[in-house]
Design an enzyme around this catalytic site. Structure first.
Site, PDB file in Angstrom:
ATOM      1  CE  LYS A  36      -3.710  -2.597   1.860  1.00  0.00           C
ATOM      2  NZ  LYS A  36      -4.406  -3.627   3.100  1.00  0.00           N
ATOM      3  CD  GLN A  80      -3.167  -4.728   6.625  1.00  0.00           C
ATOM      4  OE1 GLN A  80      -3.291  -3.917   6.074  1.00  0.00           O
ATOM      5  NE2 GLN A  80      -4.049  -5.521   6.061  1.00  0.00           N
ATOM      6  CG  ASP A 103      -9.827  -0.920   5.647  1.00  0.00           C
ATOM      7  OD1 ASP A 103      -9.248  -0.731   3.854  1.00  0.00           O
ATOM      8  OD2 ASP A 103      -9.393  -0.996   6.052  1.00  0.00           O
TER       9      ASP A 103
END
Ligand code: NAP
Length: 272
Positions: A36, A80, A103
């Site tokens: 990422k 994460q 997200d």
């Protein structure tokens, strides 16, 4: 994407900022986060990783999230998962500011998705929809089955297909006669996490098959939830693993960050 980022930078004097919190030392998470960071850098965004030890307390992690919520140059925040056991995933999700939740997992964004309101949409489901759209697959009125009902993939994919006027079946581990239900579908989305679960006898000739699964086969090779070699001759269109949905997830994360940055400056926040 890079053009959109350059335009944002020229207009607002700074690049969109994606901040990722990585707690602990899970090797797979470290690779995902690194990917990422590299992808953000490649398109000219600021990609910053905040590394916290596996022993981090929930309060320390939430405090870092709150700092990022308050920082004007931060447009996107991603924690994460999995987080260490002492940290509640639910509390992490509800602490991230919804307008920075790239997200798309905060309850506010989930509610917006199911209500048909604009908001941040989870990355993998967006990637699935982009693949269908770019391939010119007709959706309105078609029968779609989504196998898997997680908050991360299955449920948002179902919401997005419904919004495009598919007739959606959302299947899971308790679904009866799953192969027969799949055979009725024009579009099959597999998001289960079981190597080669979906075989050729599950697929109606000409159906579109999108494989979200990321598993290891007996030989340790990366594979999806669909038996690709056996299903490919029957399907009208099919995505491979690796190389199908996976790369789309990161692309959509960057797109969500740019969207969040634009929305924030439009609302008066995030100007340099
Ligand atoms: P998850 O949270 O474990 O959910 C799995 C779902 O599959 C559950 O709803 C479960 O049903 C259902 N299921 C399990 N066994 C089944 C069976 N035999 N028949 C029918 N349904 C069954 O997983 P996830 O996070 O959604 O991820 C799914 C897969 O996608 C994984 O392989 C993951 O690695 C992959 N993934 C890929 C990407 C990408 O970027 N390509 C991103 C995210 C996830 P119940 O609800 O009844 O338990």
């Amino acid at each position: 994407m890079a053009a959109g980022v350059a335009e944002f930078r020229a207009k607002h004097g700074r690049a969109p900022g994606l901040h990722v919190i990585l707690a602990g030392d899970d090797p797979a998470s470290a690779v995902y986060v690194r990917n990422k960071e590299v992808a953000a850098d490649k398109v000219g965004m600021v990609g910053q990783v905040h590394r916290l030890p596996a022993s981090v307390s929930e309060e320390e992690l939430l405090a870092r999230v709150r700092d990022l919520n308050a920082a004007p140059e931060v447009d996107g925040i991603l924690v994460q998962f999995p987080v260490p056991a002492q940290v509640s995933q639910g509390r992490v999700l509800t602490t991230i500011a919804p307008e920075k939740d790239v997200d798309g997992l905060h309850a506010i964004n989930v509610g917006k998705l199911w209500s048909g309101l604009p908001g941040l949409v989870p990355c993998t489901p967006r990637g699935v929809m982009r693949l269908l759209e770019e391939s010119g697959i007709e959706l309105a009125g078609k029968r779609a089955i989504v196998i898997g009902r997680s908050n991360l993939v299955g449920k948002p994919v179902a919401a997005l297909l419904l919004a495009k006027n598919c007739t959606v079946t959302l299947a899971h581990s308790r679904t009866e006669e799953l192969p027969a239900r799949c055979r009725e579908a024009d579009i099959v989305i597999a998001a289960v996490g079981k190597a080669k679960l979906v075989g050729p006898d599950w697929i109606r000739p000409g159906a579109t098959v999108i494989d979200v699964g990321m598993n290891r086969d007996e030989a340790g090779r990366l594979c999806g939830d669909v038996d690709f070699a056996a299903v490919e001759p029957i399907a009208g269109a099919i995505t491979p693993v690796p190389g199908g949905v996976g790369p789309m997830t990161i692309a959509m994360l960057l797109d969500n960050t740019l969207q969040a940055a634009r929305a924030r400056v439009a609302s008066g926040a995030g100007e340099s």
